[in-house]
Design an enzyme around this catalytic site. Structure first.
Site, PDB file in Angstrom:
ATOM      1  N   SER A 265       8.931  -0.856  11.463  1.00 41.26           N
ATOM      2  CA  SER A 265      10.232  -0.182  11.538  1.00 41.26           C
ATOM      3  C   SER A 265      10.299   0.491  12.899  1.00 41.26           C
ATOM      4  O   SER A 265       9.249   0.789  13.498  1.00 41.26           O
ATOM      5  CB  SER A 265      10.324   0.892  10.456  1.00 41.26           C
ATOM      6  OG  SER A 265      11.451   1.718  10.665  1.00 41.26           O
TER       7      SER A 265
ATOM      8  N   TYR B  27       6.609   7.966   5.750  1.00 40.71           N
ATOM      9  CA  TYR B  27       7.138   6.658   6.155  1.00 40.71           C
ATOM     10  C   TYR B  27       6.830   6.383   7.629  1.00 40.71           C
ATOM     11  O   TYR B  27       6.307   5.331   7.983  1.00 40.71           O
ATOM     12  CB  TYR B  27       8.651   6.636   5.909  1.00 40.71           C
ATOM     13  CG  TYR B  27       9.302   5.279   6.139  1.00 40.71           C
ATOM     14  CD1 TYR B  27       9.186   4.264   5.191  1.00 40.71           C
ATOM     15  CD2 TYR B  27      10.049   5.021   7.284  1.00 40.71           C
ATOM     16  CE1 TYR B  27       9.789   3.018   5.386  1.00 40.71           C
ATOM     17  CE2 TYR B  27      10.656   3.786   7.494  1.00 40.71           C
ATOM     18  CZ  TYR B  27      10.521   2.786   6.530  1.00 40.71           C
ATOM     19  OH  TYR B  27      11.126   1.559   6.738  1.00 40.71           O
TER      20      TYR B  27
ATOM     21  N   THR C 247      20.486  -2.305   3.024  1.00 44.99           N
ATOM     22  CA  THR C 247      19.790  -2.995   1.922  1.00 44.99           C
ATOM     23  C   THR C 247      19.718  -2.036   0.733  1.00 44.99           C
ATOM     24  O   THR C 247      20.205  -0.910   0.805  1.00 44.99           O
ATOM     25  CB  THR C 247      18.336  -3.359   2.310  1.00 44.99           C
ATOM     26  OG1 THR C 247      17.617  -2.134   2.506  1.00 44.99           O
ATOM     27  CG2 THR C 247      18.252  -4.209   3.558  1.00 44.99           C
TER      28      THR C 247
ATOM     29  N   LYS D  15       4.442   3.386   9.125  1.00 40.02           N
ATOM     30  CA  LYS D  15       4.987   2.322   9.975  1.00 40.02           C
ATOM     31  C   LYS D  15       4.314   2.315  11.362  1.00 40.02           C
ATOM     32  O   LYS D  15       4.154   1.255  11.967  1.00 40.02           O
ATOM     33  CB  LYS D  15       6.507   2.461  10.096  1.00 40.02           C
ATOM     34  CG  LYS D  15       7.237   2.209   8.771  1.00 40.02           C
ATOM     35  CD  LYS D  15       6.971   0.812   8.231  1.00 40.02           C
ATOM     36  CE  LYS D  15       7.758   0.497   6.970  1.00 40.02           C
ATOM     37  NZ  LYS D  15       7.554  -0.866   6.476  1.00 40.02           N
TER      38      LYS D  15
ATOM     39  N   ASN E 224       5.907  -7.643   3.937  1.00 41.45           N
ATOM     40  CA  ASN E 224       7.217  -7.007   4.106  1.00 41.45           C
ATOM     41  C   ASN E 224       7.530  -5.906   3.090  1.00 41.45           C
ATOM     42  O   ASN E 224       8.347  -5.033   3.368  1.00 41.45           O
ATOM     43  CB  ASN E 224       8.294  -8.117   4.040  1.00 41.45           C
ATOM     44  CG  ASN E 224       9.680  -7.572   3.873  1.00 41.45           C
ATOM     45  OD1 ASN E 224      10.292  -7.127   4.827  1.00 41.45           O
ATOM     46  ND2 ASN E 224      10.179  -7.572   2.637  1.00 41.45           N
TER      47      ASN E 224
END
Ligand code: NAD
Length: 259
Positions: free
Chosen positions: A148, A163, A198, A167, A96
């Protein structure tokens, strides 16, 4: 066995990387509440210890905090050795840990690109190979990778090619491993969250402005998710409730990818 019994994880051992905070913490908490002993494997030891203590107090199950940089093969193999010494088995692995940067591709230094790949996808290779040795011996295990919705669609307006690429790789890695390790009784799935509140995203939400307006405009439910909204899917994929599920992408995004 009743359907609710299939979700029980009594006595099972789960490792959650990046489990000290955010989505990993919430999903780990869900597994602990379902009966699992947790290993909080995080680069931030102080926070991992805090989280482990919280889990033990609240659930009565064991929780072990390990300082692990998931990009370090040495840290990863030490962590697996410690887990085996403490618990003697590993039933669930949650890959994770992840990072995110908004940088225009033309300005992205190559070493930052590599760092994104190392934390977001190459770490899953290191941890899965090490934990896989145990699971293959056991002929059973459930691996869940946090990808994601960015692995499926390109988010806008922020520039985050590294990113998105990492992913997308997590999703294909999940499907490949699911196919290879089915013969060992190991299931491999991925949860693809949309915009969640988050530590990773809190500064963006705090700044507000056009970017956040765009994110919410394209999220049919019109709000960011909260980490606890991933717990149900995490428990489903970790447990025997999902015994015929492998190679799947579970998207939890308030409807973003439906548009
Ligand atoms: P977060 O920053 O709140 O938590 C990430 C955790 O990973 C932290 O505890 C951090 O210490 C740990 N970590 C970072 N680098 C590490 C390393 N090298 N080794 C070990 N631990 C490390 O982030 P989050 O929002 O909870 O994100 C968790 C995962 O969910 C990530 O993979 C992220 O890409 C993914 N995700 C998040 C969102 C979102 O909107 N927050 C959406 C989709 C996917």
């Amino acid at each position: 066995m009743s359907v609710l019994d299939k979700f029980k994880l009594d006595g099972q051992v789960a490792i959650v990387t990046g489990g000290a905070s955010g989505l990993g913490k919430a999903m780990g908490k869900g597994l602990a509440e379902a009966g699992a002993h947790l290993v909080i494997a995080d680069i931030n030891l102080a926070l991992a210890q805090e989280t482990a203590a919280e889990f033990e107090t609240e659930t009565g199950n064991k929780a072990l905090a390990c300082k692990v940089d998931v990009t370090s093969q040495q840290d990863v193999s030490q962590m697996v050795a410690e887990v085996m010494e403490t618990f003697g088995r590993i039933d669930i692995l949650f890959n994770n840990a992840g990072i995110n940067e908004h940088v225009k591709f033309e300005d992205m230094p190559y070493d930052r690109w590599v760092k994104n790949m190392d934390v977001n996808i190459n770490s899953m290779v290191l941890v899965s190979q090490e934990v896989g040795k145990v699971m293959i011996k056991q002929q059973k295990g459930s691996i869940i990778n946090t990808s994601s919705m960015s692995g499926i669609i390109v988010n806008t307006p922020q520039p985050q090619a590294a990113y998105n690429t990492s992913k997308g790789a997590v999703i294909m890695f999940t499907k490949s491993l699911a196919s290879e390790w089915a013969e060992h009784g190991i299931r491999v799935n991925t949860i693809a969250p949309g915009y969640m509140k988050t530590e990773l995203t809190k500064d963006y939400f705090a700044q507000g402005g056009d970017m956040i307006d765009t994110w919410m405009k394209f999220t049919p439910l019109g709000r960011p998710g909260v980490p606890e909204e991933l717990q149900g899917a995490a428990l489903y994929l970790a447990s025997d409730a999902s015994s015929f599920v492998t190679g799947s992408v579970v998207t939890i995004d308030g409807g973003y990818t439906a548009l």
